[in-house]
Design a protein around this motif. Sequence first.
Motif, PDB file in Angstrom:
ATOM      1  N   PRO A 166      67.329  68.258  33.811  1.00 54.31           N
ATOM      2  CA  PRO A 166      66.702  68.104  35.131  1.00 54.31           C
ATOM      3  C   PRO A 166      65.434  67.240  35.122  1.00 54.31           C
ATOM      4  O   PRO A 166      64.585  67.385  35.997  1.00 54.31           O
ATOM      5  N   SER A 187      63.132  68.724  38.125  1.00 53.80           N
ATOM      6  CA  SER A 187      63.800  69.322  39.282  1.00 53.80           C
ATOM      7  C   SER A 187      64.682  70.477  38.821  1.00 53.80           C
ATOM      8  O   SER A 187      65.873  70.280  38.531  1.00 53.80           O
ATOM      9  N   SER A 210      65.869  72.829  40.537  1.00 55.12           N
ATOM     10  CA  SER A 210      66.853  73.150  41.563  1.00 55.12           C
ATOM     11  C   SER A 210      66.831  72.058  42.616  1.00 55.12           C
ATOM     12  O   SER A 210      65.978  71.166  42.605  1.00 55.12           O
ATOM     13  N   ASP A 211      67.779  72.130  43.560  1.00 52.41           N
ATOM     14  CA  ASP A 211      67.823  71.144  44.634  1.00 52.41           C
ATOM     15  C   ASP A 211      66.637  71.263  45.579  1.00 52.41           C
ATOM     16  O   ASP A 211      66.329  70.328  46.308  1.00 52.41           O
ATOM     17  N   LYS A 212      65.978  72.404  45.563  1.00 52.60           N
ATOM     18  CA  LYS A 212      64.874  72.639  46.496  1.00 52.60           C
ATOM     19  C   LYS A 212      63.497  72.289  45.941  1.00 52.60           C
ATOM     20  O   LYS A 212      62.566  72.056  46.705  1.00 52.60           O
ATOM     21  N   TYR A 227      58.746  71.279  47.903  1.00 52.53           N
ATOM     22  CA  TYR A 227      59.658  72.427  48.003  1.00 52.53           C
ATOM     23  C   TYR A 227      60.298  72.432  49.389  1.00 52.53           C
ATOM     24  O   TYR A 227      59.616  72.296  50.410  1.00 52.53           O
TER      25      TYR A 227
END
Length: 431
Positions: A234, A279, A281-283, A318
């Motif tokens: 990531p 990253s 996560s996607d958020k 975020y």
Amino acid sequence: MKTEVVKKTCRRIKDIVMGRAIFILFIFLFFSYVLVSSPSFATNGNNLLGIGPISRAMGGVGVADPQDAISAVFANPATLCFADYCPGSASEFATTIFDSSLSTRISIEGPRGERVFETESKSDAFIIPAIGISTPLGSRFRFALGAFGVQGMGADYRNSGLDLDSTPGNGNEGDIFTQLEVVKISPNLAWLVSDDFSVGFSFQVISGNLDLGSGGSRGYATGIQFGALYKWDPFKVGISYITPQKVEHERVADFDRDGVLDSLDLESPQNVTLGIAFSPSDKLLIETDLRWFNWEDAEGYGDFDWEDQWVFALGAQYQIFPGWYFRLGYNYGENPVRENNGWNPAAPRNVQGKTISAMQFELLRVVGFPAVSEHHFTVGIGYHLSDRFIMNFAYMHGFESTIREQAADNAVGLTSELTENTHSLGLTWRF
């Protein structure tokens, strides 16, 4: 069926009209800025803290994972290949209202005892526009174009009650006015070498305007920016290098008091930036940049005793709700203006072959160009109005910074205090 087609066609026409209207508006604002603006901003040295509201809301980061075309063009051309608007095109239009509070205190010991002058700069808030456009050239190449204000600083102490004609140098050093503005137009080309690696190149055209009280003097220069990006989920790791860019400003001030206005070369320094983005996560996105400015070897800045500068930036983004993004950042840029305590008021200095009084030299450095802001806090939000249009807002606060120095035997004391605030608004049109 026909009704649905008509609705889609109307939406498409509306998007095109709105996008073109926004584009025309910001083109007008940008060239108005180039021709008539009078900035006095400075954050990292005399450089703006990031370009565009997304980067500025995240502390000025963007070398590893910029979130819009403006940030990519400014920070690292290689990142264009990994933007979330790929493989499509995007236009970014942004404007920043910059407001600073600058004041000075000058104390002089003489036959009449100590004289103290305190006043505030008259500089007002002003607008800085920026434009960025990115589009694909096949499956492996992308072209982008950016235009934005990147550097500026200055002070306006004209008619402020400063009367320093009796100080060493016997010049009108008290009537201090300085103004520097630098804008940049930058076409970029990025190449996706592999699915995980890209490189980029940017040719930069610089327009600089300098006014030291005798009228503005505009000059031009060119430079090159190189960038690379490696993706290892990531993580993303980016690096950028910008060459020195020297502008000659003719007839700006009579430094040696011979009745003839002299020229001054100012060189935007070479700088290197390393960035890392994470990253999980996607958020969530966390990004940090480390940048080095070579002020000490840059003509003009080195002549006025600027030191090399390290800048650290940290930002986070975020997704709090679908279509809503919250951003936070911090930026620290070490003050590059050296404090010359113990300088001799009677000893002249040499600046690019011209002899200048020590008093005038220190007044220009400490009072006229106090680019000393160090700690910055940033915050912002983004909202997707539709699949094609996005709005972003950012606020930056530069905490009060002070530069203070004393001449030999405390004959002269110079102090400048600077506080900064910016409000940025940006619109994205994807097509």
